[in-house]
Design a protein around this motif. Structure first.
Motif, PDB file in Angstrom:
ATOM      1  N   GLN A  17       0.812  -1.216   0.000  1.00 29.43           N
ATOM      2  CA  GLN A  17       0.000   0.000   0.000  1.00 29.43           C
ATOM      3  C   GLN A  17       0.848   1.270   0.000  1.00 29.43           C
ATOM      4  OE1 GLN A  17      -2.629  -0.540   3.350  1.00 29.43           O
ATOM      5  NE2 GLN A  17      -3.799  -2.135   2.296  1.00 29.43           N
ATOM      6  N   GLY A  18       1.938   1.249  -0.797  1.00 28.22           N
ATOM      7  CA  GLY A  18       2.777   2.424  -0.953  1.00 28.22           C
ATOM      8  C   GLY A  18       3.824   2.621   0.134  1.00 28.22           C
ATOM      9  N   LYS A  19       3.843   1.749   1.126  1.00 26.27           N
ATOM     10  CA  LYS A  19       4.836   1.884   2.193  1.00 26.27           C
ATOM     11  C   LYS A  19       6.185   1.363   1.708  1.00 26.27           C
ATOM     12  CE  LYS A  19       2.199  -0.431   4.803  1.00 26.27           C
ATOM     13  NZ  LYS A  19       1.241  -1.142   5.551  1.00 26.27           N
ATOM     14  N   LYS A  20       7.243   1.847   2.319  1.00 25.03           N
ATOM     15  CA  LYS A  20       8.602   1.432   1.985  1.00 25.03           C
ATOM     16  C   LYS A  20       9.333   1.042   3.265  1.00 25.03           C
ATOM     17  CE  LYS A  20       8.794   2.905  -2.427  1.00 25.03           C
ATOM     18  NZ  LYS A  20       9.192   2.114  -3.555  1.00 25.03           N
ATOM     19  N   ASP A  21      10.295   0.126   3.148  1.00 27.21           N
ATOM     20  CA  ASP A  21      11.160  -0.266   4.260  1.00 27.21           C
ATOM     21  C   ASP A  21      12.590   0.109   3.916  1.00 27.21           C
ATOM     22  OD1 ASP A  21       9.035  -1.449   5.612  1.00 27.21           O
ATOM     23  OD2 ASP A  21       9.417  -3.420   4.750  1.00 27.21           O
ATOM     24  N   TYR A  22      13.338   0.549   4.906  1.00 27.00           N
ATOM     25  CA  TYR A  22      14.769   0.835   4.762  1.00 27.00           C
ATOM     26  C   TYR A  22      15.474  -0.027   5.793  1.00 27.00           C
ATOM     27  CZ  TYR A  22      19.056   3.579   4.145  1.00 27.00           C
ATOM     28  OH  TYR A  22      20.337   3.983   3.870  1.00 27.00           O
ATOM     29  N   ASP A  23      15.947  -1.213   5.387  1.00 30.30           N
ATOM     30  CA  ASP A  23      16.444  -2.224   6.305  1.00 30.30           C
ATOM     31  C   ASP A  23      17.834  -2.697   5.915  1.00 30.30           C
ATOM     32  OD1 ASP A  23      13.905  -2.179   7.495  1.00 30.30           O
ATOM     33  OD2 ASP A  23      13.181  -3.803   6.224  1.00 30.30           O
ATOM     34  N   ALA A  24      18.574  -3.141   6.934  1.00 33.93           N
ATOM     35  CA  ALA A  24      19.882  -3.756   6.696  1.00 33.93           C
ATOM     36  C   ALA A  24      20.325  -4.478   7.957  1.00 33.93           C
ATOM     37  CB  ALA A  24      20.927  -2.709   6.328  1.00 33.93           C
ATOM     38  N   PRO A  25      20.957  -5.624   7.788  1.00 35.91           N
ATOM     39  CA  PRO A  25      21.580  -6.249   8.959  1.00 35.91           C
ATOM     40  C   PRO A  25      22.840  -5.450   9.299  1.00 35.91           C
ATOM     41  CG  PRO A  25      22.127  -7.467   6.979  1.00 35.91           C
ATOM     42  CD  PRO A  25      21.162  -6.385   6.575  1.00 35.91           C
ATOM     43  N   ILE A  26      23.109  -5.286  10.578  1.00 31.80           N
ATOM     44  CA  ILE A  26      24.317  -4.557  10.962  1.00 31.80           C
ATOM     45  C   ILE A  26      25.226  -5.449  11.803  1.00 31.80           C
ATOM     46  CG2 ILE A  26      25.243  -2.562  12.195  1.00 31.80           C
ATOM     47  CD1 ILE A  26      22.712  -1.039  11.449  1.00 31.80           C
ATOM     48  N   VAL A  27      24.790  -5.823  12.996  1.00 31.95           N
ATOM     49  CA  VAL A  27      25.593  -6.690  13.846  1.00 31.95           C
ATOM     50  C   VAL A  27      25.207  -8.139  13.535  1.00 31.95           C
ATOM     51  CG1 VAL A  27      26.190  -7.297  16.209  1.00 31.95           C
ATOM     52  CG2 VAL A  27      25.734  -4.912  15.615  1.00 31.95           C
ATOM     53  N   VAL A  28      26.211  -8.970  13.218  1.00 37.82           N
ATOM     54  CA  VAL A  28      25.951 -10.319  12.726  1.00 37.82           C
ATOM     55  C   VAL A  28      26.848 -11.333  13.428  1.00 37.82           C
ATOM     56  CG1 VAL A  28      26.026 -11.771  10.655  1.00 37.82           C
ATOM     57  CG2 VAL A  28      25.391  -9.379  10.452  1.00 37.82           C
ATOM     58  N   ILE A  29      26.276 -12.494  13.751  1.00 33.24           N
ATOM     59  CA  ILE A  29      27.061 -13.648  14.190  1.00 33.24           C
ATOM     60  C   ILE A  29      27.172 -14.567  12.978  1.00 33.24           C
ATOM     61  CG2 ILE A  29      27.035 -15.766  15.564  1.00 33.24           C
ATOM     62  CD1 ILE A  29      27.592 -13.539  17.406  1.00 33.24           C
ATOM     63  N   SER A  30      28.375 -14.977  12.658  1.00 35.42           N
ATOM     64  CA  SER A  30      28.613 -15.886  11.537  1.00 35.42           C
ATOM     65  C   SER A  30      29.430 -17.072  12.043  1.00 35.42           C
ATOM     66  CB  SER A  30      29.376 -15.153  10.430  1.00 35.42           C
ATOM     67  OG  SER A  30      29.646 -16.032   9.360  1.00 35.42           O
ATOM     68  N   THR A  31      28.946 -18.290  11.754  1.00 33.93           N
ATOM     69  CA  THR A  31      29.625 -19.491  12.247  1.00 33.93           C
ATOM     70  C   THR A  31      29.785 -20.513  11.141  1.00 33.93           C
ATOM     71  OG1 THR A  31      28.680 -19.174  14.452  1.00 33.93           O
ATOM     72  CG2 THR A  31      29.514 -21.374  13.943  1.00 33.93           C
ATOM     73  N   ARG A  32      30.941 -21.165  11.113  1.00 37.05           N
ATOM     74  CA  ARG A  32      31.180 -22.297  10.219  1.00 37.05           C
ATOM     75  C   ARG A  32      31.479 -23.499  11.093  1.00 37.05           C
ATOM     76  NH1 ARG A  32      32.856 -22.909   4.877  1.00 37.05           N
ATOM     77  NH2 ARG A  32      31.133 -21.467   4.633  1.00 37.05           N
ATOM     78  N   TYR A  33      30.745 -24.605  10.881  1.00 33.13           N
ATOM     79  CA  TYR A  33      30.920 -25.845  11.637  1.00 33.13           C
ATOM     80  C   TYR A  33      31.551 -26.898  10.725  1.00 33.13           C
ATOM     81  CZ  TYR A  33      29.770 -30.391  13.575  1.00 33.13           C
ATOM     82  OH  TYR A  33      29.865 -31.680  14.022  1.00 33.13           O
TER      83      TYR A  33
END
Length: 131
Positions: A17-33
């Motif tokens: 309905q014409g709305k907009k979002d301004y989003d982004a991830p900033i703080v992130v946990i990243s893991t490789r197992y």
């Protein structure tokens, strides 16, 4: 690296309905197992032919392990980019390595560490913003 060098990876996206979002991830946990054996195959090739193959089961002495990082996701957002995080830059704030006898033990250690990092970040942000 100073914070002035980090670029917010936010972008405008359509909502409804014409709305907009301004989003982004900033703080992130990243893991490789990696599972027992290291999570990779070793191939021995001679004259273009595989002469031996060594999978995880051949290396039982290599314990399950993981490496986790807490970081800031940044970089220029391309409005035409399908996946905002596809090749995002990642500025590591801290990281930790884990090793144990079982997958469950490694995952428990990762989850405990990740929660501790979240608690620390939330505490710092609340102090900075007075919440």
């Amino acid at each position: 690296m100073v914070t002035e060098e980090l670029i917010l990876r936010a972008r405008w996206t359509d909502d409804c309905q014409g709305k907009k979002d301004y989003d982004a991830p900033i703080v992130v946990i990243s893991t490789r197992y990696w599972p027992r054996g290291g999570g990779f195959d070793l191939l021995n090739v001679e004259n273009g032919r595989v002469v031996s193959w060594e999978g995880n089961e051949a290396r039982p002495d290599v314990k399950p392990s993981a490496k986790s990082s807490l970081g800031i996701r940044h970089g220029a957002a391309d409005p035409d980019e399908e996946n905002l995080d596809a090749d995002a830059d990642f500025f590591t704030l801290t990281e930790a390595e884990f090793e144990a006898e079982t997958e469950e033990e490694v995952k428990a250690m990762v989850e405990k560490w990740a929660q501790e990092q979240m608690d620390k970040v939330v505490g710092i942000l609340r102090a900075a913003f007075g919440k």
